[in-house]
Design a protein around this motif. Sequence first.
Motif, mmCIF file in Angstrom:
data_model
loop_
_atom_site.group_PDB
_atom_site.id
_atom_site.type_symbol
_atom_site.label_atom_id
_atom_site.label_comp_id
_atom_site.label_asym_id
_atom_site.label_seq_id
_atom_site.Cartn_x
_atom_site.Cartn_y
_atom_site.Cartn_z
ATOM 1 N N GLU A 15 -3.977 -20.423 -51.322
ATOM 2 C CA GLU A 15 -2.766 -19.682 -50.988
ATOM 3 C C GLU A 15 -2.589 -19.629 -49.471
ATOM 4 O OE1 GLU A 15 -0.669 -18.547 -53.158
ATOM 5 O OE2 GLU A 15 -1.846 -18.779 -54.997
ATOM 6 N N GLN A 64 13.088 -19.050 -50.270
ATOM 7 C CA GLN A 64 12.309 -18.709 -51.463
ATOM 8 C C GLN A 64 13.117 -17.882 -52.459
ATOM 9 O OE1 GLN A 64 9.821 -21.106 -51.247
ATOM 10 N NE2 GLN A 64 8.830 -19.565 -52.533
ATOM 11 N N VAL A 124 11.409 -10.923 -45.752
ATOM 12 C CA VAL A 124 10.749 -11.406 -44.541
ATOM 13 C C VAL A 124 10.812 -10.306 -43.486
ATOM 14 C CG1 VAL A 124 10.771 -13.110 -42.679
ATOM 15 C CG2 VAL A 124 11.341 -13.821 -45.005
ATOM 16 N N CYS A 149 0.948 -15.574 -40.530
ATOM 17 C CA CYS A 149 1.533 -16.257 -41.680
ATOM 18 C C CYS A 149 2.780 -15.553 -42.209
ATOM 19 C CB CYS A 149 0.505 -16.377 -42.804
ATOM 20 S SG CYS A 149 -0.887 -17.455 -42.412
ATOM 21 N N ALA A 150 2.827 -14.234 -42.056
ATOM 22 C CA ALA A 150 3.957 -13.455 -42.571
ATOM 23 C C ALA A 150 4.915 -13.037 -41.464
ATOM 24 C CB ALA A 150 3.452 -12.227 -43.320
ATOM 25 N N ARG A 187 6.428 -20.589 -46.543
ATOM 26 C CA ARG A 187 7.237 -19.896 -47.542
ATOM 27 C C ARG A 187 7.286 -18.384 -47.360
ATOM 28 N NH1 ARG A 187 4.862 -20.260 -52.184
ATOM 29 N NH2 ARG A 187 2.985 -21.388 -51.590
ATOM 30 N N GLN A 188 6.263 -17.798 -46.730
ATOM 31 C CA GLN A 188 6.257 -16.335 -46.554
ATOM 32 C C GLN A 188 7.290 -15.874 -45.523
ATOM 33 O OE1 GLN A 188 2.286 -14.926 -45.732
ATOM 34 N NE2 GLN A 188 1.589 -15.272 -47.819
#
Length: 276
Positions: A184, A47, A56, A244-245, A41-42
């Motif tokens: 998370e 989202q 993003v 993750c990002a 989702r990141q």
Amino acid sequence: MMKPIIVRGAGDLATGTIYRLSKSGYSVIVLESQKPSAIRRQVSFCQAVYEGKMEVEGMICTKAESIEKALEIVEPGKPVLLVDEEAHCLKKYHPEILVDGILAKKNLGTKRKMADLTIALGPGFEAGKDVDYVIETKRGHYLGKIIKQGFAIPNTGVPGIIGGYGKERVIHAPCRGVFHQHHEIGDWVEAGQSIGWIETETGAVEVRTEISGVLRGIIQEGYEVTEHFKTADVDPRKESREYCALISDKARCIAGSVLELVSAFEKGMLKGNHEN
């Protein structure tokens, strides 16, 4: 100037394409479902459905309420999302280019007549028939290959290998119900640890990881899942927390192939195959 490009779907792989096209000077309007189920989702512009906007890697995608509003505010570097799973907006707006990035492993309604150039990501489409071009999405030597005639490699149901693990790194729902998370994205979890639980009519069912690693992705809190539904993804590499990002290497590779086709089309280099 080219009209805004339509991209169906805004999960992590499609987001790579949206990001690359936007960075390359194209305006992009994204069509999404009412309840996106992205895990990473990141790095998923979908989202914006839940939050109104999503950032993003420094790029913000904003949700619009109509195709008219989307066309009014979209510009290069500022993609706009519209909740329109069935692409009804195409009755009012005919794009020059449409990209199907839903990654459903099957065609959910995209047709060549929807745009002058149609591109689909992954299996479920026949290039030259369902769409003009298909982009290979399976990891390996053919990742990103542009297919003019035929199909992408069929879905195997087995995730690509990361850190020596394939299917073990993906967590599926053990039953039907409403998912709630304990952790998370970016958290380190140990093998056997519960990453969340599913609320059912008879009680709570824990959802556990098979391997230790960084929680690379986890489904939206409160999402209603079915049995075996993909709920999370664990990356065994300790250094992967910062990933993750970040848009993945796979998504960037696929995006490059889409950009190649879009650029060639804009310059008039694609003849015959894109003509419907």
